[in-house]
Design an enzyme around this catalytic site. Structure first.
Site, PDB file in Angstrom:
ATOM      1  N   HIS A  80     174.015  42.002 -92.431  1.00  0.00           N
ATOM      2  CA  HIS A  80     174.195  40.626 -92.905  1.00  0.00           C
ATOM      3  C   HIS A  80     174.858  40.574 -94.270  1.00  0.00           C
ATOM      4  CE1 HIS A  80     170.207  41.032 -95.054  1.00  0.00           C
ATOM      5  NE2 HIS A  80     170.822  40.249 -95.910  1.00  0.00           N
ATOM      6  N   ASP A 135     169.967  45.215 -88.172  1.00  0.00           N
ATOM      7  CA  ASP A 135     170.608  44.729 -89.392  1.00  0.00           C
ATOM      8  C   ASP A 135     171.036  45.915 -90.256  1.00  0.00           C
ATOM      9  OD1 ASP A 135     171.526  43.139 -91.429  1.00  0.00           O
ATOM     10  OD2 ASP A 135     169.537  42.534 -92.142  1.00  0.00           O
ATOM     11  N   SER A 233     169.125  42.794-100.654  1.00  0.00           N
ATOM     12  CA  SER A 233     169.540  43.157 -99.300  1.00  0.00           C
ATOM     13  C   SER A 233     170.440  44.380 -99.285  1.00  0.00           C
ATOM     14  CB  SER A 233     170.306  42.000 -98.651  1.00  0.00           C
ATOM     15  OG  SER A 233     169.438  41.055 -98.107  1.00  0.00           O
TER      16      SER A 233
END
Length: 289
Positions: A80, A135, A233
């Protein structure tokens, strides 16, 4: 820039991928501490050229995510994070950085040459109630890292149970809800919890934690607990010097707003994707130019 998803959770209604385009200050992330310079050389800042993204000339780079150097010209991050770019040249990694908004004379900036997202990555919630499944992404760089000590070993032990193990998370993510990015790289020790406990703490109606996930949690207490947050992230979860996880998602705002309490931070489990990583690296090594 941030996609918010609704999922069937009784105690909280939304989740957020831990990515952000943010400006900086010198405030710490949630209950983290300043890392010593060069203590996490594998950690990179993944940055996005906003001007290139909107078709303007010039450069204006923003930190959006973290990542880890796993080969001299390869970084592992979250899918992402990488999907934000329409073309690889919009992204670069900064290696051997410590103070994000200052020049330390140790930084090395390298543009991204190729982005490979996991083929089964699905943004948000899939039809089996997994959240951000698969992910994970690989970035092939235009150049090589100058310092080989930046390369971290990845976890290959898919069947190893790390529940209860104390590991380290790092990043330049937000220090708290609606707050700012730290200047100095932050670190925090967190405990790995089981998939079952992770689901129970999220209080879900249907399972969405699976073997491709690993959760860390240090208790809900709004003072002593902690969590990864937006901007972390793609960054590393490291256990015994080995890269075990890639920061994926957590609670919107990084806390439960009504109480300030914490929920587990969820990572892509590196060992689960070891075969995919190796296949991609072998394909590159054959010579794709």
């Amino acid at each position: 820039m941030l996609a918010i998803m609704s999922v069937r959770i009784s105690c909280v209604s939304v989740l957020l991928p831990l990515v952000a385009v943010i400006s900086g200050s010198q405030i710490k992330i949630i209950n983290g501490e300043d890392a010593a310079p060069m203590s996490h050389p594998h950690q990179v800042s993944l940055q996005w050229n906003i001007l290139a993204a909107i078709g303007f000339p010039g450069e204006r780079w923003f930190h959006i995510c973290g990542g880890s150097v796993i080969r001299k010209n390869v970084v592992l991050t979250a899918a992402h994070c990488a999907e934000i770019a329409s073309k690889p040249a919009e992204l670069k990694v900064v290696v051997n950085d410590h103070r994000l908004f200052d020049v330390d004379d140790t930084e090395q900036s390298i543009l991204v040459k190729e982005i490979i997202l996991h083929e089964d990555y699905i943004p948000g919630q899939d039809y089996d109630n997994s959240v951000y499944p698969n992910d994970i992404a690989l970035l092939r760089l235009v150049g090589e890292v100058a310092d080989s000590s930046s390369i971290i070993q990845i976890d290959t032990e898919e069947d190893r149970n790390r529940t209860g193990q104390t590991c380290i998370i790092t990043g330049w993510g937000l220090n708290d809800t609606n707050s700012a990015t730290p200047n100095i790289l932050q670190q925090r020790e967190m405990k790995v919890i089981s998939e079952k406990e992770c689901e129970e703490l999220w209080d879900v109606e249907d399972s969405f934690i699976f073997k491709g996930h690993v959760c860390v949690f240090d208790g809900p207490n709004n003072t002593t607990g902690g969590a990864a947050c937006s901007g972390d992230s793609g960054g590393p979860l490291v256990c015994d010097g080995v890269l075990v996880g890639v920061t994926s998602w957590g609670r919107t705002g990084c806390r439960v707003p009504e109480t300030g309490e914490f929920l587990p931070s969820v990572y892509a489990r590196v060992s689960y994707y070891y075969g995919w990583i190796q296949t991609t690296l072998q394909r590159w090594s054959i010579g794709r130019g």
